[in-house]
Design a protein around this motif. Structure first.
Motif, PDB file in Angstrom:
ATOM      1  N   ALA A  82       0.847  -1.190   0.000  1.00  0.00           N
ATOM      2  CA  ALA A  82       0.000   0.000   0.000  1.00  0.00           C
ATOM      3  C   ALA A  82       0.887   1.247   0.000  1.00  0.00           C
ATOM      4  N   PRO A  83       0.380   2.383  -0.500  1.00  0.00           N
ATOM      5  CA  PRO A  83       1.199   3.611  -0.505  1.00  0.00           C
ATOM      6  C   PRO A  83       1.713   3.986   0.886  1.00  0.00           C
ATOM      7  N   SER A  84       0.980   3.623   1.925  1.00  0.00           N
ATOM      8  CA  SER A  84       1.412   3.947   3.294  1.00  0.00           C
ATOM      9  C   SER A  84       2.688   3.202   3.705  1.00  0.00           C
ATOM     10  N   GLN A  85       3.055   2.211   2.907  1.00  0.00           N
ATOM     11  CA  GLN A  85       4.281   1.467   3.205  1.00  0.00           C
ATOM     12  C   GLN A  85       5.501   2.038   2.490  1.00  0.00           C
ATOM     13  N   THR A  86       5.304   3.117   1.780  1.00  0.00           N
ATOM     14  CA  THR A  86       6.438   3.852   1.214  1.00  0.00           C
ATOM     15  C   THR A  86       7.276   4.395   2.355  1.00  0.00           C
ATOM     16  N   SER A  87       8.534   3.981   2.408  1.00  0.00           N
ATOM     17  CA  SER A  87       9.371   4.330   3.552  1.00  0.00           C
ATOM     18  C   SER A  87      10.792   3.839   3.296  1.00  0.00           C
ATOM     19  N   VAL A  88      11.677   4.140   4.237  1.00  0.00           N
ATOM     20  CA  VAL A  88      13.005   3.535   4.232  1.00  0.00           C
ATOM     21  C   VAL A  88      13.029   2.506   5.357  1.00  0.00           C
ATOM     22  N   TYR A  89      13.433   1.302   5.016  1.00  0.00           N
ATOM     23  CA  TYR A  89      13.418   0.199   5.964  1.00  0.00           C
ATOM     24  C   TYR A  89      14.844  -0.136   6.391  1.00  0.00           C
ATOM     25  N   PHE A  90      15.015  -0.267   7.697  1.00  0.00           N
ATOM     26  CA  PHE A  90      16.326  -0.603   8.251  1.00  0.00           C
ATOM     27  C   PHE A  90      16.232  -1.886   9.052  1.00  0.00           C
ATOM     28  N   CYS A  91      17.190  -2.750   8.814  1.00  0.00           N
ATOM     29  CA  CYS A  91      17.348  -3.954   9.612  1.00  0.00           C
ATOM     30  C   CYS A  91      18.488  -3.713  10.590  1.00  0.00           C
ATOM     31  N   GLY A 105      21.830  -2.064   9.039  1.00  0.00           N
ATOM     32  CA  GLY A 105      22.125  -2.140   7.623  1.00  0.00           C
ATOM     33  C   GLY A 105      21.980  -0.767   6.997  1.00  0.00           C
ATOM     34  N   GLN A 106      22.289  -0.663   5.697  1.00  0.00           N
ATOM     35  CA  GLN A 106      22.263   0.658   5.057  1.00  0.00           C
ATOM     36  C   GLN A 106      20.883   1.057   4.549  1.00  0.00           C
ATOM     37  N   GLY A 107      19.912   0.183   4.711  1.00  0.00           N
ATOM     38  CA  GLY A 107      18.548   0.568   4.409  1.00  0.00           C
ATOM     39  C   GLY A 107      18.055   0.133   3.041  1.00  0.00           C
ATOM     40  N   THR A 108      16.740  -0.011   2.929  1.00  0.00           N
ATOM     41  CA  THR A 108      16.054  -0.266   1.660  1.00  0.00           C
ATOM     42  C   THR A 108      15.012   0.828   1.474  1.00  0.00           C
ATOM     43  N   ARG A 109      15.129   1.564   0.394  1.00  0.00           N
ATOM     44  CA  ARG A 109      14.149   2.617   0.102  1.00  0.00           C
ATOM     45  C   ARG A 109      13.062   2.021  -0.773  1.00  0.00           C
ATOM     46  N   LEU A 110      11.850   1.963  -0.234  1.00  0.00           N
ATOM     47  CA  LEU A 110      10.719   1.350  -0.935  1.00  0.00           C
ATOM     48  C   LEU A 110       9.685   2.413  -1.277  1.00  0.00           C
ATOM     49  N   THR A 111       9.264   2.405  -2.534  1.00  0.00           N
ATOM     50  CA  THR A 111       8.203   3.295  -2.976  1.00  0.00           C
ATOM     51  C   THR A 111       7.064   2.448  -3.512  1.00  0.00           C
ATOM     52  N   VAL A 112       5.855   2.698  -3.022  1.00  0.00           N
ATOM     53  CA  VAL A 112       4.674   1.976  -3.510  1.00  0.00           C
ATOM     54  C   VAL A 112       3.813   2.961  -4.298  1.00  0.00           C
ATOM     55  N   VAL A 113       3.576   2.629  -5.572  1.00  0.00           N
ATOM     56  CA  VAL A 113       2.831   3.559  -6.438  1.00  0.00           C
ATOM     57  C   VAL A 113       1.568   2.901  -6.978  1.00  0.00           C
TER      58      VAL A 113
END
Lengths: 113, 113
Positions: A82-91, A105-113
């Protein structure tokens, strides 16, 4: 010593798609965590694990799932993006005991469109 | 309800001067506090920590002060250097043994040469 490795670094998903964010650590840490960081906000805990086979919810778990079959790996699964899950994710991982600092970790940038 | 607050979104300091970053918390059960530094497109990196049994911890140019009665901690950087320019997060955790840290929203420090 690679530390905490996240893949992918970037991803664009369409609404309703699913994906797995990978996280692996080579420090033999017991504790692992998934955080998300939205713009202008701090890190919010999604899920965490205190050891292989044990996981629990954090502050913002809805829309996510995790598993911890090995000490090294802690994948985060997004179902029905969902668009609300657009974020940068860190483990992150922590050894535990006297060693309480989290390694990220250095992060995963996720965009939901 | 934000349990960890960093009320200053940004701070500018001249090179060589002292930088003071502040953090307030509301949960009296927190007994361990950490500061992390984050550069763009990287994961947070651990700087310094303090447990609730202490009121000061020092590591080189970085000192963290804890005032438990005021539920306030601060990070002092002396002398500040241009390489210190980054976003600084404070984090707090309790004695649950799970190391589930609550993060503040961050303060962007800019050290001017």
């Amino acid at each position: 010593n690679a530390g905490v490795t996240q893949t992918p670094k970037f991803r664009i998903l369409k609404i309703g798609q699913s994906m797995t964010l990978q996280c692996t650590q080579d420090m033999n840490h017991n504790y692992m965590y998934w955080y998300r960081q939205d713009p202008g906000m701090g890190l919010k805990l999604i899920y965490y694990s205190v050891g292989a086979g044990i996981t629990d919810k954090g502050e913002v778990p809805n829309g996510y799932n995790v598993s911890r079959s090995t000490t090294e790996d802690f994948p985060l699964r997004l179902e029905l993006a969902a668009p609300s899950q657009t974020s940068v994710y860190f483990c992150a991982s922590i050894l535990g005991g006297q060693n309480t600092e989290a390694f990220f970790g250095q992060g995963t940038r996720l965009t939901v469109v | 309800d934000q349990q960890v607050k960093q009320n200053s979104p940004s701070l500018s300091v001249q090179e060589g001067r002292i930088s003071i970053l502040n953090c307030d918390y509301t949960n009296s059960m927190f007994d361990y506090f950490l500061w992390y530094k984050k550069y763009p497109a990287e994961g947070p990196t651990f700087l310094i920590s303090i447990s609730s049994i202490k009121d000061k911890n020092e590591d080189g140019r970085f000192t963290v002060f804890l005032n438990k009665s005021a539920k306030h901690l601060s990070l002092h950087i002396v002398p500040s250097q241009p390489g210190d320019s980054a976003v600084y997060f404070c984090a707090a955790g309790g004695a649950s043994g799970t190391y589930k840290y609550i993060f503040g929203t961050g303060t962007r420090l800019k050290v001017l040469a």
